[in-house]
Design a protein around this motif. Structure first.
Motif, short mmCIF file in Angstrom:
data_model
loop_
_atom_site.label_atom_id
_atom_site.label_comp_id
_atom_site.label_asym_id
_atom_site.label_seq_id
_atom_site.Cartn_x
_atom_site.Cartn_y
_atom_site.Cartn_z
N ALA A 12 0.81 -1.23 0.00
CA ALA A 12 0.00 0.00 0.00
C ALA A 12 0.84 1.28 0.00
O ALA A 12 0.64 2.15 -0.87
CB ALA A 12 -0.97 -0.02 1.18
N PRO A 13 1.82 1.45 0.92
CA PRO A 13 2.60 2.70 0.88
C PRO A 13 3.46 2.83 -0.37
O PRO A 13 3.67 3.93 -0.89
CB PRO A 13 3.46 2.63 2.15
N LEU A 14 3.95 1.70 -0.88
CA LEU A 14 4.74 1.73 -2.11
C LEU A 14 3.88 2.18 -3.29
O LEU A 14 4.30 2.99 -4.12
CB LEU A 14 5.34 0.36 -2.40
N MET A 15 2.67 1.64 -3.36
CA MET A 15 1.77 1.98 -4.45
C MET A 15 1.41 3.47 -4.41
O MET A 15 1.39 4.16 -5.45
CB MET A 15 0.50 1.14 -4.35
N LYS A 16 1.16 3.97 -3.23
CA LYS A 16 0.79 5.38 -3.07
C LYS A 16 1.94 6.28 -3.52
O LYS A 16 1.73 7.32 -4.15
CB LYS A 16 0.43 5.66 -1.62
N LYS A 17 3.15 5.86 -3.20
CA LYS A 17 4.33 6.67 -3.55
C LYS A 17 4.64 6.59 -5.04
O LYS A 17 4.96 7.60 -5.67
CB LYS A 17 5.54 6.19 -2.74
N GLN A 18 4.54 5.41 -5.63
CA GLN A 18 4.98 5.20 -7.00
C GLN A 18 3.92 5.57 -8.04
O GLN A 18 4.25 5.86 -9.19
CB GLN A 18 5.38 3.73 -7.21
#
Length: 654
Positions: free
Chosen positions: A588-594
């Motif tokens: 989830a945090p990776l997706m939001k950032k990328q």
């Protein structure tokens, strides 16, 4: 790796650490060694940085993380050996950690002068850290004591160990350099006489320059003649029965040339280097990347004299590194090659300058350094446009690089415009049946796909594939990208068997010439996993997702989060809820950032989490599915892979 060496020492020996650090940082390698391949990369005028300073560590069981990272990023380890170092817990730990990285043969000792309280030199067993003795093999040692090598010789021994040359060779080159320096001083002392004899010397210099220009012209003519003779020789068959009625392939011709050139032109290294660079580039064009890389690597040791030839060599080597996804090393070597070119306008081949800039730009773009990549590409475009006009092949190549960087930076309109400019030039100059036209069709198709114009993308890609199969043949590795793109379109249309066939072929072509952690394979493996999952082969799909994730993680690819979500979906359906929900929490945090501008991506994380919770018997999943489905279905129609899954989950949540 970032550092040429890591200096391990006790703080009481800081003076010696500072001395060796200063000497290594300012040492200029002999000119004859520049451009050679070495354990620290292609040698430049100076060594890569040296790691010395570290804060005093607290009394803990582990080295500080910054020191551990520096050890991992260091090619060699220099241990300052003294009674102080032998008692140091941290020196011992640094030796053990470096040896654990598999580099025990890259450890060197620097024995420094000291005396015990009685004024006697301590025995050597008391100055070697126990960790060194535990390794068993005797480490390379340089003795800075007057009774040993002395400071200068010890320093040169360390340098020789770092760059992996014989100490005697380095010492002799150093001696020759000092002799030249003395000669320069002697020459300077004669300045008064030179002024008095100025007119005479001017006449001799003018004549010498004329002779030099004549020799250069002869050398270029000789190089051209040698090249012509060599190429003609490739196609000669000494025994008419050798071919036995069969056709000789281009690769067989190249292999023959690569074998024969090894024993030729020993006294003409520049000509030999140019020929090998050309052979390597042709191997690359034919898709034989491993042979291309092996050939150019071996040629870097040739004693080349012309900076232009060396720049071209290093540029070909850097391009080979980029093909293997070693982008950091590629950028470094492109920079070295560019520094060899002080006056681009005076090059025998002025386009070499822009080729190096574009190679650097493409590697920078792969590293997400978009501003630098665009700057390099635009410099090349200005250079080529002013020299050749804005309808040349080199200008088309520059637009292609700008299109690629804009695509990576998600400026899709600029990307498609640049690709279309390049395609128009290529069609006018090269004609339709040319591999580079196929590449531009592929690139325009990619830009169209990212703009959600899937029908146009598929048309461009199928046109490109037809050209490539006709020109390059069915087994060229460059077909891998096109097959992956078409496989993705089939996958999205839920044509899983068709997608699997295209993607399996793409996988095989990539792996024939690249390792399995190449960044492109993150896409191929993950797409093939989805196709296999659609066909019910979940075990095979899970293995492919794992391979995709490894390739993505090696390059910190933005595909990491999408792969984790798709893998979590598969694991949920196999009732591995704990692992799946953990993967979703990490994604989830990776997706939001990328993917900040793709809201459906975060919605898909929530949608998959909702489906997983519902399958586990947790009714909270219904709310997640209902909240996230509209965003997913706004991006994907109900008859597409993601759309159909979202619609099925929504119906299940009612």
């Amino acid at each position: 790796m970032r550092y040429s060496t890591f200096i391990s020492y006790n703080h009481k020996d800081r003076r010696w650490a500072q001395w060796i650090h200063r000497e290594l940082e300012r040492y200029r390698l002999p000119k004859a060694l520049i451009g050679r391949s070495s354990p620290v990369g292609v040698l430049d005028r100076r060594l890569p940085p040296v790691f010395q300073d570290r804060e005093e560590l607290a009394a803990s069981t582990n080295l500080a993380s910054s020191v551990q990272e520096a050890l991992r990023q260091s090619h060699t380890l220099i241990v300052i050996c003294s009674s102080n170092g032998a008692k140091s817990k941290w020196v011992n730990e640094e030796v053990r950690q470096f040896a654990a990285l598999g580099r025990r043969d890259r450890i060197q000792c620097l024995i420094v002068p000291e005396a015990d309280p009685r004024g006697e030199p301590p025995p050597e067993v008391d100055i070697l850290p126990p960790a060194l003795l535990e390794l068993g093999d005797e480490p390379l040692a340089a003795d800075a004591r007057k009774t040993g090598d002395g400071k200068r010789a010890a320093f040169l021994k360390l340098v020789a160990g770092i760059i992996d040359v014989r100490y005697d060779d380095l010492r002799q080159r150093e001696h020759a350099r000092r002799q030249r320096q003395l000669l320069m001083l002697a020459t300077a002392a004669s300045a008064g006489f030179i002024v008095m004899a100025g007119l005479t010397i001017f006449a001799f210099v003018s004549r010498a320059d004329a002779v030099r220009q004549r020799d250069v012209a002869r050398q270029q003519t000789l190089a051209a003649q040698r090249t012509t003779d060599f190429v003609k020789g490739l196609f000669q068959v000494s025994d008419p029965s050798e071919a036995k009625g069969r056709s000789i392939t281009a690769l067989e011709v190249l292999d023959r040339g690569a074998r024969e050139i090894q024993g030729q032109l020993a006294n003409e290294p520049d000509v030999k280097a140019e020929l090998i660079s050309t052979l390597s580039e042709v191997y690359t064009g034919l898709g034989s990347y491993r042979r291309a890389d092996s050939l150019i690597r071996a040629a870097l040791s040739l004693p080349v004299t012309r900076d232009e030839t060396r720049a071209r060599q290093i540029g070909v080597f850097a391009a080979s590194q980029a093909l293997q996804a070693n982008y950091d090393a590629a950028v470094s070597n492109f920079n070295i090659a560019l520094r060899k070119i002080e006056k681009p306008a005076e090059l025998q081949d002025p386009s070499l300058y822009s080729r190096l800039l574009i190679g650097k730009a493409e590697a920078l773009a792969a590293l997400d350094r978009y501003d630098e990549a665009l700057a390099a590409s635009k410099t090349a475009l200005k250079w080529d446009g002013e020299r050749e006009g804005f309808n040349s092949e080199n200008v088309a190549r520059d637009f292609e690089a700008i299109g690629l960087t804009s695509q990576y930076a998600r400026d899709l309109a600029a990307s498609r415009t640049s690709y279309e400019k390049a395609l128009a030039i290529r069609l006018a100059v090269n004609g339709r049946l040319h591999p580079i036209v196929s590449q531009d069709l592929n690139d325009v198709g990619t830009a169209a796909y990212l703009q959600r114009d899937t029908a146009a993308a598929e048309r461009f890609w199928r046109s490109a594939l037809a050209i490539d199969e006709q020109i390059l043949g069915p087994n060229h590795p460059d077909l891998g990208n096109l097959l992956n793109n078409l496989g993705r379109v089939s996958l999205e249309q839920r044509k899983y068997a068709q997608a699997a066939a295209l993607l399996t072929r793409s996988e095989q072509l990539y792996l024939s010439q690249r390792n399995d952690t190449h960044d492109d394979l993150a896409f191929v493996f993950s797409n093939l996993a989805l196709a296999k999952d659609g066909l019910g082969a979940t075990r095979e799909a899970e293995d492919l997702f794992g391979r995709a994730l490894r390739a993505a993680e090696v390059h910190n690819n933005r595909l990491i989060a999408p792969i984790m979500v798709d893998l979590a979906d598969l694991r949920c359906r196999r009732h591995d809820f704990k692992t799946a929900l953990s993967d979703l929490a990490k994604a989830a945090p990776l997706m939001k950032k990328q993917y900040p501008t793709d809201p459906w991506r975060m919605a898909w994380v929530g949608n998959t989490r909702g489906a997983c919770l519902l399958a586990q018997g947790n009714p909270a999943g219904r709310a997640l599915i209902r909240a996230s489905s509209p965003l997913v279905l706004d991006r994907w129609k109900k008859d597409t892979d993601y759309g159909a899954k979202a619609e099925a989950r929504l119906q299940n949540a009612i």
